[in-house]
Design a protein around this motif. Structure first.
Motif, PDB file in Angstrom:
ATOM      1  N   ASN A  17       0.827  -1.210   0.000  1.00  0.00           N
ATOM      2  CA  ASN A  17       0.000   0.000   0.000  1.00  0.00           C
ATOM      3  C   ASN A  17       0.860   1.259   0.000  1.00  0.00           C
ATOM      4  O   ASN A  17       0.591   2.216  -0.726  1.00  0.00           O
ATOM      5  CB  ASN A  17      -0.924   0.008   1.217  1.00  0.00           C
TER       6      ASN A  17
ATOM      7  N   SER B  59       2.701   1.587  -3.417  1.00  0.00           N
ATOM      8  CA  SER B  59       1.727   1.891  -4.467  1.00  0.00           C
ATOM      9  C   SER B  59       1.190   3.313  -4.316  1.00  0.00           C
ATOM     10  O   SER B  59       0.927   4.000  -5.310  1.00  0.00           O
ATOM     11  CB  SER B  59       0.571   0.889  -4.420  1.00  0.00           C
TER      12      SER B  59
ATOM     13  N   ASN C 155      -6.515   0.530  -3.852  1.00  0.00           N
ATOM     14  CA  ASN C 155      -7.180   0.790  -5.128  1.00  0.00           C
ATOM     15  C   ASN C 155      -8.311   1.808  -4.993  1.00  0.00           C
ATOM     16  O   ASN C 155      -8.662   2.476  -5.971  1.00  0.00           O
ATOM     17  CB  ASN C 155      -7.683  -0.523  -5.736  1.00  0.00           C
TER      18      ASN C 155
ATOM     19  N   LEU D  64       8.440   1.376  -8.309  1.00  0.00           N
ATOM     20  CA  LEU D  64       7.607   0.386  -9.002  1.00  0.00           C
ATOM     21  C   LEU D  64       8.119  -1.030  -8.761  1.00  0.00           C
ATOM     22  O   LEU D  64       7.329  -1.951  -8.532  1.00  0.00           O
ATOM     23  CB  LEU D  64       7.587   0.696 -10.504  1.00  0.00           C
TER      24      LEU D  64
ATOM     25  N   SER E 191       7.427  -2.010  -5.116  1.00  0.00           N
ATOM     26  CA  SER E 191       5.987  -2.239  -4.985  1.00  0.00           C
ATOM     27  C   SER E 191       5.605  -3.614  -5.527  1.00  0.00           C
ATOM     28  O   SER E 191       4.820  -4.347  -4.908  1.00  0.00           O
ATOM     29  CB  SER E 191       5.215  -1.145  -5.734  1.00  0.00           C
TER      30      SER E 191
ATOM     31  N   TRP F  63       3.803  -6.757  -3.400  1.00  0.00           N
ATOM     32  CA  TRP F  63       2.535  -7.373  -3.788  1.00  0.00           C
ATOM     33  C   TRP F  63       2.722  -8.831  -4.201  1.00  0.00           C
ATOM     34  O   TRP F  63       1.833  -9.658  -4.021  1.00  0.00           O
ATOM     35  CB  TRP F  63       1.863  -6.577  -4.899  1.00  0.00           C
TER      36      TRP F  63
ATOM     37  N   ASN G 219       2.892  -9.587 -10.699  1.00  0.00           N
ATOM     38  CA  ASN G 219       3.997  -8.866 -10.063  1.00  0.00           C
ATOM     39  C   ASN G 219       5.348  -9.540 -10.282  1.00  0.00           C
ATOM     40  O   ASN G 219       6.387  -8.920 -10.037  1.00  0.00           O
ATOM     41  CB  ASN G 219       3.709  -8.690  -8.573  1.00  0.00           C
TER      42      ASN G 219
END
Length: 276
Positions: free
Chosen positions: A19, A22, A77, A174, A177, A181, A197
């Motif tokens: 989280n 992201s 999200n 990125l 992250s 995930w 991922n």
């Protein structure tokens, strides 16, 4: 490996870290949109990345709601939907009429048409675990396609020998992250979260390798040609001959090439791509 539950400390740890990273990715465009607001123009930016980002966040919210017990997918999200709507709204405010029409078409196609069709078909044709699986496969396929998108940037880095278009901080964020995930999906044994991922991690590592290779490289001519053009104007009319012999006009450009015109022709060659 034993199956780890949703409320296991490791699961929450990687989910919360996912989280956080992201969130950093979602707010990365803030300076861009600050500049758009300040200049009151959308400049040369396109709305596609933000419309696609909104669609992706909507898909994962739908998946999380159908599957249940994946609250950490819902939290990030939900913020992603909020952020992308703000970005798209700002773009609409300062875009040209032509850009607005194209962007509206994208929104209607993806966020209304495609998303509505996915909801309709999965609700009508699927139920229970089958519905979760179908939505999961859709999310996974779309996420992989999004992760593959930076290949064009990597190709540009190799072509130009310049990392100008691949900022290290965003690339690293990125990649980290994707790691978080992946671990979250792996601990839950959720292939729909973990598998995309893997692509994100691999591409992140490749981008950082490229950054290490080209970060100190001198950009080649292809990179120089991507600079903003500077138009060189010649205010006085030039003769076509000097002492009955062809002549050459040399126009030096700071930081660029040299423009020349022979026999009074091809003065457009003096329009050199450069920054002065």
């Amino acid at each position: 490996m034993t199956n780890i539950s949703h409320d296991h400390p490791l699961t929450y740890t990687f989910g919360i870290l996912g989280n956080i990273f992201s969130f950093m990715v979602f707010i990365a465009p803030v300076p861009t949109f600050y500049r758009i607001i300040k200049k009151k123009t959308s400049e040369g930016f396109h709305s596609l990345p933000y419309v696609v980002g909104l669609f992706s966040a909507m898909l994962w919210i739908y998946y999380a709601m159908v599957k249940t017990n994946v609250i950490l997918l819902i939290t990030i999200n939900s913020f992603g939907i909020f952020a992308e709507i703000i970005y798209v709204a700002i773009y609409f405010t300062y875009a040209t009429k032509k850009q607005r029409i194209k962007s509206l078409g994208l929104v209607l196609l993806l966020n209304v048409g495609a998303f509505g069709l996915i909801i309709f078909l999965t609700q009508i044709l699927c139920e229970g675990p089958k519905r979760v699986a179908v939505i999961g496969w859709i999310c996974m396929a779309f996420s992989i396609s999004v992760f593959v998108a930076p290949l064009s940037v990597m190709g540009r880095v190799i072509r130009t020998k310049s990392v100008e278009f691949m900022p290290f901080n965003l690339t690293l964020t990125l990649a980290v992250s994707a790691v978080m995930w992946f671990m979250y999906g792996l601990l839950l044994r959720d292939i729909y979260v973990a598998v995309p991922n893997i692509a994100g991690m691999l591409l992140g590592v490749l981008q950082m390798i490229l950054y290490g290779i080209y970060r100190n490289s001198k950009p080649n001519d292809v990179a120089a040609e991507t600079k903003l053009p500077t138009i060189v104007k010649v205010d006085q009319e030039l003769p076509t001959k000097v002492n009955s012999e062809p002549y050459q006009v040399i126009i030096p450009i700071k930081g660029g090439k040299i423009g020349e015109a022979k026999d009074g022709k091809n003065l457009e060659d003096a329009h050199i791509n450069s920054q002065v």
